[in-house]
Design a protein around this motif. Structure first.
Motif, PDB file in Angstrom:
ATOM      1  N   LEU A  48       4.463  -3.375   0.056  1.00  0.00           N
ATOM      2  CA  LEU A  48       3.078  -3.353   0.570  1.00  0.00           C
ATOM      3  C   LEU A  48       2.548  -4.783   0.683  1.00  0.00           C
ATOM      4  N   HIS A  49       2.709  -5.556  -0.396  1.00  0.00           N
ATOM      5  CA  HIS A  49       2.118  -6.899  -0.432  1.00  0.00           C
ATOM      6  C   HIS A  49       2.749  -7.852   0.585  1.00  0.00           C
ATOM      7  N   SER A  50       4.023  -7.632   0.888  1.00  0.00           N
ATOM      8  CA  SER A  50       4.682  -8.535   1.841  1.00  0.00           C
ATOM      9  C   SER A  50       4.421  -8.086   3.289  1.00  0.00           C
ATOM     10  N   GLY A  51       3.742  -6.945   3.450  1.00  0.00           N
ATOM     11  CA  GLY A  51       3.436  -6.473   4.802  1.00  0.00           C
ATOM     12  C   GLY A  51       4.563  -5.643   5.406  1.00  0.00           C
ATOM     13  N   LYS A  52       5.635  -5.396   4.608  1.00  0.00           N
ATOM     14  CA  LYS A  52       6.780  -4.630   5.128  1.00  0.00           C
ATOM     15  C   LYS A  52       6.436  -3.145   5.236  1.00  0.00           C
ATOM     16  N   ALA A  53       5.706  -2.636   4.240  1.00  0.00           N
ATOM     17  CA  ALA A  53       5.378  -1.204   4.228  1.00  0.00           C
ATOM     18  C   ALA A  53       4.082  -0.963   4.999  1.00  0.00           C
ATOM     19  N   LYS A  54       3.969   0.226   5.552  1.00  0.00           N
ATOM     20  CA  LYS A  54       2.764   0.571   6.307  1.00  0.00           C
ATOM     21  C   LYS A  54       1.797   1.382   5.441  1.00  0.00           C
ATOM     22  N   TYR A  55       0.551   1.388   5.874  1.00  0.00           N
ATOM     23  CA  TYR A  55      -0.433   2.318   5.307  1.00  0.00           C
ATOM     24  C   TYR A  55      -1.266   2.806   6.485  1.00  0.00           C
ATOM     25  N   SER A  56      -2.113   3.792   6.249  1.00  0.00           N
ATOM     26  CA  SER A  56      -2.839   4.419   7.354  1.00  0.00           C
ATOM     27  C   SER A  56      -3.684   3.400   8.117  1.00  0.00           C
ATOM     28  N   SER A  57      -3.554   3.426   9.447  1.00  0.00           N
ATOM     29  CA  SER A  57      -4.248   2.452  10.297  1.00  0.00           C
ATOM     30  C   SER A  57      -5.774   2.557  10.162  1.00  0.00           C
ATOM     31  N   ILE A  58      -6.264   3.708   9.735  1.00  0.00           N
ATOM     32  CA  ILE A  58      -7.713   3.932   9.671  1.00  0.00           C
ATOM     33  C   ILE A  58      -8.416   2.922   8.754  1.00  0.00           C
TER      34      ILE A  58
ATOM     35  N   VAL B 295      -5.836  -8.278   7.687  1.00  0.00           N
ATOM     36  CA  VAL B 295      -5.616  -9.459   6.854  1.00  0.00           C
ATOM     37  C   VAL B 295      -6.444  -9.365   5.564  1.00  0.00           C
ATOM     38  N   ASP B 296      -7.716  -8.937   5.720  1.00  0.00           N
ATOM     39  CA  ASP B 296      -8.597  -8.796   4.555  1.00  0.00           C
ATOM     40  C   ASP B 296      -8.060  -7.778   3.564  1.00  0.00           C
ATOM     41  N   ARG B 297      -7.630  -6.629   4.091  1.00  0.00           N
ATOM     42  CA  ARG B 297      -7.170  -5.551   3.210  1.00  0.00           C
ATOM     43  C   ARG B 297      -5.971  -6.007   2.387  1.00  0.00           C
ATOM     44  N   LEU B 298      -4.994  -6.610   3.063  1.00  0.00           N
ATOM     45  CA  LEU B 298      -3.790  -7.027   2.336  1.00  0.00           C
ATOM     46  C   LEU B 298      -4.106  -8.122   1.328  1.00  0.00           C
ATOM     47  N   SER B 299      -4.966  -9.075   1.710  1.00  0.00           N
ATOM     48  CA  SER B 299      -5.231 -10.153   0.749  1.00  0.00           C
ATOM     49  C   SER B 299      -6.020  -9.616  -0.442  1.00  0.00           C
ATOM     50  N   ALA B 300      -6.889  -8.599  -0.211  1.00  0.00           N
ATOM     51  CA  ALA B 300      -7.615  -8.005  -1.341  1.00  0.00           C
ATOM     52  C   ALA B 300      -6.644  -7.303  -2.292  1.00  0.00           C
ATOM     53  N   ARG B 301      -5.635  -6.623  -1.729  1.00  0.00           N
ATOM     54  CA  ARG B 301      -4.641  -5.921  -2.568  1.00  0.00           C
ATOM     55  C   ARG B 301      -3.825  -6.928  -3.380  1.00  0.00           C
ATOM     56  N   VAL B 302      -3.383  -7.991  -2.707  1.00  0.00           N
ATOM     57  CA  VAL B 302      -2.553  -8.989  -3.397  1.00  0.00           C
ATOM     58  C   VAL B 302      -3.368  -9.649  -4.512  1.00  0.00           C
ATOM     59  N   LYS B 303      -4.640  -9.929  -4.232  1.00  0.00           N
ATOM     60  CA  LYS B 303      -5.490 -10.558  -5.251  1.00  0.00           C
ATOM     61  C   LYS B 303      -5.654  -9.616  -6.451  1.00  0.00           C
ATOM     62  N   ALA B 304      -5.861  -8.325  -6.173  1.00  0.00           N
ATOM     63  CA  ALA B 304      -6.020  -7.353  -7.262  1.00  0.00           C
ATOM     64  C   ALA B 304      -4.752  -7.312  -8.115  1.00  0.00           C
ATOM     65  N   TRP B 305      -3.599  -7.373  -7.455  1.00  0.00           N
ATOM     66  CA  TRP B 305      -2.307  -7.349  -8.161  1.00  0.00           C
ATOM     67  C   TRP B 305      -2.182  -8.594  -9.046  1.00  0.00           C
ATOM     68  N   GLU B 306      -2.530  -9.741  -8.507  1.00  0.00           N
ATOM     69  CA  GLU B 306      -2.400 -10.991  -9.277  1.00  0.00           C
ATOM     70  C   GLU B 306      -3.411 -11.029 -10.420  1.00  0.00           C
ATOM     71  N   ASP B 307      -4.640 -10.601 -10.142  1.00  0.00           N
ATOM     72  CA  ASP B 307      -5.665 -10.600 -11.195  1.00  0.00           C
ATOM     73  C   ASP B 307      -5.311  -9.628 -12.327  1.00  0.00           C
ATOM     74  N   GLY B 308      -4.525  -8.602 -12.002  1.00  0.00           N
ATOM     75  CA  GLY B 308      -4.179  -7.596 -13.016  1.00  0.00           C
ATOM     76  C   GLY B 308      -2.906  -7.924 -13.774  1.00  0.00           C
ATOM     77  N   ALA B 309      -2.313  -9.085 -13.513  1.00  0.00           N
ATOM     78  CA  ALA B 309      -1.023  -9.416 -14.145  1.00  0.00           C
ATOM     79  C   ALA B 309      -1.130  -9.379 -15.669  1.00  0.00           C
ATOM     80  N   TRP B 310      -2.251  -9.860 -16.202  1.00  0.00           N
ATOM     81  CA  TRP B 310      -2.381  -9.932 -17.667  1.00  0.00           C
ATOM     82  C   TRP B 310      -2.395  -8.522 -18.295  1.00  0.00           C
ATOM     83  N   VAL B 311      -2.899  -7.539 -17.556  1.00  0.00           N
ATOM     84  CA  VAL B 311      -2.922  -6.168 -18.087  1.00  0.00           C
ATOM     85  C   VAL B 311      -1.489  -5.635 -18.187  1.00  0.00           C
TER      86      VAL B 311
END
Ligand SMILES: [Fe+2]
Ligand SMILES: [Fe+2]
Length: 333
Positions: A119-129, A298-314
């Protein structure tokens, strides 16, 4: 990390028992599918069936968690405490749907890390909506009514999908989706009883979301690459075009009650077919958004990647805790 407590052979690594081509296993698998039975995590399955399910379930999981973003965006701006509480619950539900579905995908021998990496690398798809922006509060109502409404139409047949873990996850998801649809419609009904400005806001949101919702059912059956095989495997029970028609027929009546028009001059009742006819879908737009060029990709993917990075400590803390517990259990034994 995060795999379920299931002893599943890693098919793609150790060539476990399920990956072996075996005519007798294949015959048993086919017979079970033909009888309308379920395939479970430890059962033998053809590699192509497993791969199809990993793709479909993970795309579905990604759509649930990316779908949290356009609505989460409005939590701080909900007009009342009641609406805020409803929206919070709905967005949390979507996070839960992602979790059930990632867990279902993991039973097929793929790790959550691999899925999220795709998902984070843009290889996987998600709903276009979810690559369309939420511009006003009315968008929150329209997403519930149309987007969750379309999702329910798509997902109810999946409760009878041939892969047991996916089918069972979908039963619970569909119950929650119907609450999502109702809350959206209720929000819109309230706005329609308000001022002219509020009614205009609802109409504008309907105008923007109608066609993208129709596109959620995917390409026409004649152009859908995976449809035929998926039907044979009992993964897909109803075709894209039939589901889309069902959605249009139900929604037109709801639009009348609400008092909004739908932005399609060709939309009219066809007594001969017993269904509503509707205009041509702009598939160029669909393909553009799927290819990553929608307004918010672009916004959606960067928000997901940021959430993943911010959650690393958990994740690190959870792993360290699990290791400590395991060490203690070993020392005690
Ligand atoms: Fe959902
Ligand atoms: Fe939903």
């Amino acid at each position: 990390m995060y795999t379920q407590a299931l002893d599943i052979p890693q098919q793609n690594q150790d060539k476990g028992p399920r990956v072996v081509e075996n005519a007798q296993y294949q015959a048993e698998f086919d017979a079970r599918i033909d009888a309308g039975g379920y395939i479970e995590a430890k059962d033998w399955m053809p590699e192509a069936y497993r791969k199809t399910l990993v793709r479909q379930i993970s795309q579905h999981a990604h759509s649930e968690i990316v779908g949290m973003l356009p609505e989460g965006n409005w939590i701080t701006r909900a007009p009342t405490l009641k609406r805020k509480a409803i929206l919070l619950a709905k967005v949390q539900d979507e996070g839960g749907h992602g979790l059930y579905l990632y867990a279902a995908a993991e039973t097929l021998g793929v790790s959550r890390d691999e899925l999220l990496e795709a998902l984070h690398s843009g290889k996987a798809k998600y709903s276009s909506i979810f690559n369309y922006p939420t511009l006003t509060w009315a968008d929150i109502g329209v997403i519930g009514w149309l987007v969750d409404g379309a999702a329910i139409m798509n997902q109810i047949p999946l409760c009878k999908c041939s892969y047991g873990p996916y089918a069972r996850a979908m039963v619970r998801i569909c119950k929650e989706e119907s609450f999502h649809q109702r809350q959206g419609y209720d929000l819109l009904l309230t706005m329609m009883q308000g001022t002219d400005e509020q009614r205009e806001m609802v109409q504008d949101a309907v105008n923007r979301w109608w066609w993208p919702s129709i596109m959620m059912f995917g390409p026409h059956d004649s152009e859908s690459t995976h449809s035929e095989q998926s039907s044979r495997w009992g993964i897909k029970r109803i075709s894209n075009d039939d589901l889309r028609q069902k959605f249009v027929d139900a929604t037109v009546e709801q639009a009348k009650v609400l008092g909004v028009s739908l932005p399609d001059p060709d939309l009219k009742w066809n007594a001969e077919r017993g269904h509503y006819d509707f205009g041509a879908i702009d598939w160029d737009e669909f393909r553009t958004v799927i290819a990553g060029h929608g307004q918010c990709n672009v916004d959606r993917l960067s928000a997901r990647v940021k959430a993943w990075e911010d959650g690393a400590w958990v994740r690190e803390a959870a792993l360290a805790y699990a290791e400590k517990q395991a060490a203690r259990a070993k020392a005690a034994a």
